[in-house]
Design a protein around this motif. Sequence first.
Motif, mmCIF file in Angstrom:
data_model
loop_
_atom_site.group_PDB
_atom_site.id
_atom_site.type_symbol
_atom_site.label_atom_id
_atom_site.label_comp_id
_atom_site.label_asym_id
_atom_site.label_seq_id
_atom_site.Cartn_x
_atom_site.Cartn_y
_atom_site.Cartn_z
ATOM 1 N N GLN A 104 10.817 -3.926 5.576
ATOM 2 C CA GLN A 104 11.057 -3.556 6.080
ATOM 3 C C GLN A 104 9.923 -3.655 7.507
ATOM 4 O OE1 GLN A 104 15.050 -3.089 5.684
ATOM 5 N NE2 GLN A 104 15.690 -5.570 4.653
ATOM 6 N N MET A 105 9.999 -1.676 7.106
ATOM 7 C CA MET A 105 9.230 -1.268 7.686
ATOM 8 C C MET A 105 7.811 -1.822 8.859
ATOM 9 S SD MET A 105 10.161 2.638 6.622
ATOM 10 C CE MET A 105 9.029 3.401 7.338
ATOM 11 N N VAL A 106 6.526 -1.859 7.851
ATOM 12 C CA VAL A 106 5.752 -2.799 7.322
ATOM 13 C C VAL A 106 5.944 -4.147 8.830
ATOM 14 C CG1 VAL A 106 3.551 -4.631 6.658
ATOM 15 C CG2 VAL A 106 4.640 -1.409 5.604
ATOM 16 N N LYS A 117 0.466 -1.379 -0.410
ATOM 17 C CA LYS A 117 0.298 0.152 0.101
ATOM 18 C C LYS A 117 1.427 1.202 0.304
ATOM 19 C CE LYS A 117 -0.284 -0.127 5.015
ATOM 20 N NZ LYS A 117 -1.185 -0.117 6.101
ATOM 21 N N TYR A 118 2.151 1.548 0.011
ATOM 22 C CA TYR A 118 3.440 2.389 0.135
ATOM 23 C C TYR A 118 3.432 3.064 -1.387
ATOM 24 C CZ TYR A 118 3.355 1.575 5.322
ATOM 25 O OH TYR A 118 2.774 1.572 6.457
ATOM 26 N N VAL A 119 3.368 1.696 -1.734
ATOM 27 C CA VAL A 119 3.476 2.529 -3.767
ATOM 28 C C VAL A 119 2.520 3.144 -4.053
ATOM 29 C CG1 VAL A 119 4.474 1.348 -5.790
ATOM 30 C CG2 VAL A 119 5.361 0.381 -3.481
ATOM 31 N N LYS A 120 2.639 4.193 -4.678
ATOM 32 C CA LYS A 120 2.118 5.402 -5.353
ATOM 33 C C LYS A 120 2.999 5.634 -6.652
ATOM 34 C CE LYS A 120 -0.189 7.280 -1.214
ATOM 35 N NZ LYS A 120 -0.635 6.372 -1.517
ATOM 36 N N ILE A 121 1.708 5.257 -7.974
ATOM 37 C CA ILE A 121 2.152 4.521 -8.934
ATOM 38 C C ILE A 121 2.793 6.272 -9.809
ATOM 39 C CG2 ILE A 121 2.397 4.068 -11.202
ATOM 40 C CD1 ILE A 121 1.562 1.461 -10.441
ATOM 41 N N ALA A 136 17.520 3.283 -11.690
ATOM 42 C CA ALA A 136 16.414 3.427 -11.203
ATOM 43 C C ALA A 136 15.350 1.895 -10.494
ATOM 44 C CB ALA A 136 15.486 4.075 -12.461
ATOM 45 N N ILE A 137 15.460 1.110 -11.209
ATOM 46 C CA ILE A 137 14.771 -0.125 -10.694
ATOM 47 C C ILE A 137 15.282 -0.802 -9.687
ATOM 48 C CG2 ILE A 137 13.236 -2.673 -10.940
ATOM 49 C CD1 ILE A 137 13.482 -1.538 -14.506
ATOM 50 N N ASN A 138 16.122 -0.689 -9.362
ATOM 51 C CA ASN A 138 16.720 -1.093 -8.323
ATOM 52 C C ASN A 138 17.021 0.269 -7.065
ATOM 53 O OD1 ASN A 138 17.641 -3.450 -9.423
ATOM 54 N ND2 ASN A 138 20.583 -2.621 -9.788
ATOM 55 N N ALA A 139 17.071 1.437 -7.415
ATOM 56 C CA ALA A 139 16.562 2.542 -6.443
ATOM 57 C C ALA A 139 15.102 1.967 -5.877
ATOM 58 C CB ALA A 139 16.293 3.302 -6.678
ATOM 59 N N LEU A 140 14.477 2.068 -7.074
ATOM 60 C CA LEU A 140 12.693 1.451 -6.511
ATOM 61 C C LEU A 140 13.158 0.313 -5.826
ATOM 62 C CD1 LEU A 140 9.481 2.015 -6.507
ATOM 63 C CD2 LEU A 140 9.577 0.895 -8.571
ATOM 64 N N ALA A 141 13.235 -1.106 -5.464
ATOM 65 C CA ALA A 141 13.584 -2.062 -5.380
ATOM 66 C C ALA A 141 14.093 -1.721 -3.893
ATOM 67 C CB ALA A 141 14.434 -3.388 -5.824
ATOM 68 N N ALA A 142 14.977 -1.027 -3.302
ATOM 69 C CA ALA A 142 15.394 -0.943 -2.724
ATOM 70 C C ALA A 142 14.478 -0.384 -1.076
ATOM 71 C CB ALA A 142 16.713 -0.165 -2.457
ATOM 72 N N GLY A 143 13.797 0.484 -2.028
ATOM 73 C CA GLY A 143 12.764 1.465 -0.995
ATOM 74 C C GLY A 143 11.720 0.911 -0.858
ATOM 75 N N LEU A 144 11.039 -0.367 -1.789
ATOM 76 C CA LEU A 144 10.307 -0.988 -1.719
ATOM 77 C C LEU A 144 10.270 -1.882 -0.522
ATOM 78 C CD1 LEU A 144 8.436 -2.398 -4.938
ATOM 79 C CD2 LEU A 144 8.009 -0.456 -3.326
ATOM 80 N N ARG A 160 5.413 -6.810 13.524
ATOM 81 C CA ARG A 160 6.075 -7.531 14.839
ATOM 82 C C ARG A 160 6.167 -7.165 16.082
ATOM 83 N NH1 ARG A 160 11.887 -9.528 13.129
ATOM 84 N NH2 ARG A 160 11.147 -11.003 15.971
ATOM 85 N N SER A 161 6.013 -5.697 15.464
ATOM 86 C CA SER A 161 5.868 -4.340 16.893
ATOM 87 C C SER A 161 4.093 -4.466 17.586
ATOM 88 C CB SER A 161 6.572 -3.206 17.002
ATOM 89 O OG SER A 161 7.310 -3.299 16.253
ATOM 90 N N GLU A 162 3.348 -4.820 16.560
ATOM 91 C CA GLU A 162 2.256 -4.728 17.504
ATOM 92 C C GLU A 162 2.200 -6.243 17.606
ATOM 93 O OE1 GLU A 162 0.114 -3.710 13.750
ATOM 94 O OE2 GLU A 162 0.219 -1.306 14.346
#
Length: 542
Positions: free
Chosen positions: A305-307, A23-27, A292-300, A312-314
């Motif tokens: 991981q944050m999600v 849900k965090y990816v916005k095209i 650019a795709i690798n940077a996008l994959a790193a962001g995803l 896990r925290s919840e």
Amino acid sequence: MFFIKKFHNFFLEFLKSCSLKHKYVKIDNNILVRDIQMSFQKILSFKLQIFVIVLILLLVPVLVMLYDVYFASKTDDILIVNLEAKLTKIIGEIGEIIEGQLSSRTPGTEPIALLEEIFNKEAGQAAQAYPGVRLGLYIIEQDKILIQGFLHEFGKRLPEEKYEREQRIYKEALKGISAVMKGGEPITRLGRTWDDQFLEYLIPIRLDNKIIAVLWAEERMHPHFARSTKIRLFIRYVTLIVFSFGVTASLLTIIFLIKQVRSIKDGLLQLKRNFGHRLPTMPGEMGEITEAINALAAGLQEREQMVEQLRRSENLIALGKLVTNIAHELKNPVGIIQATVQVMESKLTNSPELKEYVTKIQDQINRQNKLVEELLNFGRPDPGLIAPLNLNELLDKILQDCSLLLQQKGITLEFSPSQKPVAIQGNEEKLKQVFLNLVLNAVQAMPQGGTLSVQTSLGQGTAYVRIRDTGIGIPQEDLPEIFKPFYTKKAGGSGLGLAISQRIIQIHGGSISVESKSGAGTTFTLAFPLLESKWEEACGVT
């Protein structure tokens, strides 16, 4: 171009699938996506330039060939036709005279001698009337050749030179003579000397329907024709080379482009399954797309991981509340049982047999109390008193306390503290609990002995502690699970040791990670934020 557009559509479909998955990816608003789409536009423009260049490379040779076929060759054809008409007229007149006089010769006249006489007379006059025209007669019966006229202006020749000239001319005209003798029809032929080109027209001379000689006339082609022929030949070779280069370049470009597109497409399929996958580096505009795709994959991957951490925290918070409630519910009855056993123990001094049973009950109560304490520590992690401390000193103290145990188990200790003191802010008892748990786990992983390595180091604002053993290791499928509460494969283990250790480290603002392979040992890496200078002074660090 078709492959690029198809791949571009495939990439957009990949982004849409990622947006549905995460849900965090916005095209529409993602900067990286815009960069990738701009890279696609650039590569489309670049490939269009290549297409135009290759098209020119292919079109120019075709135009040159068309010019050669429809224009340059026609000029030469006109030149040859005019010259052929001239030679045909000369040879036609001489041939009629020769055949007419041979047919009307007086009886007893030798035809060959008469043939030679007529040729020398008529051809000699024609050679004078048409300078630059050379006439020849080949007498089949005598295998003899007569020549009148010159292609070039020469002076008088010696007899030896005259013979050599006749032999050279005979060799040059031999193909034409043989063709006339075989076919019996006049032919026009373009001949070549060592330094020039000439056009020759040959006809058969018949007597009583039998070919007795071959008559021909030849004239040197205009120097423009020879130069034009050489130039056209050169142009044809160059055109063929350029055309071959263009086709080869086109094929190589297409193959290289298809390979790159397939590589990126396969990489995107891998990214659908694993955001940790990275596309290989590529040159040019394709390289910009992969970056650019690798940077996008790193962001995803980072967002995933944050999600996951958030989930896990919840889950840990909910589990902590449940565990705390259960621990409280267990603690009260266990306390009552323990008080009752203590009273029974004081009144059973004269009953050794019953006292033994009471002792066993007390041991189990102590075990339950320890489990309840672990549950409370997990459910309500409390950092306690936070103060500056030196990790090198704390680890040295813990390892000294464990030295006898390590010796008994046949384990060699290697402690490598950093040259500078490692000052952090934390609770000494809580951190001691973490390090002691990791050391004891390492001891249990080396039942046959081994080496325990403990190392501290400093990074950019971070203190690192690495604890490595040479034990049995952890299977790869178990690594993602070892920090989860109640996960254990040890007989009698609670599965809370590493979970509690991770919670304590997180409360101190740090992190813990593990690397391991079955049979190759395990390495735990702990990271803590370093203290500022004022805390270093409080720790006595200079």
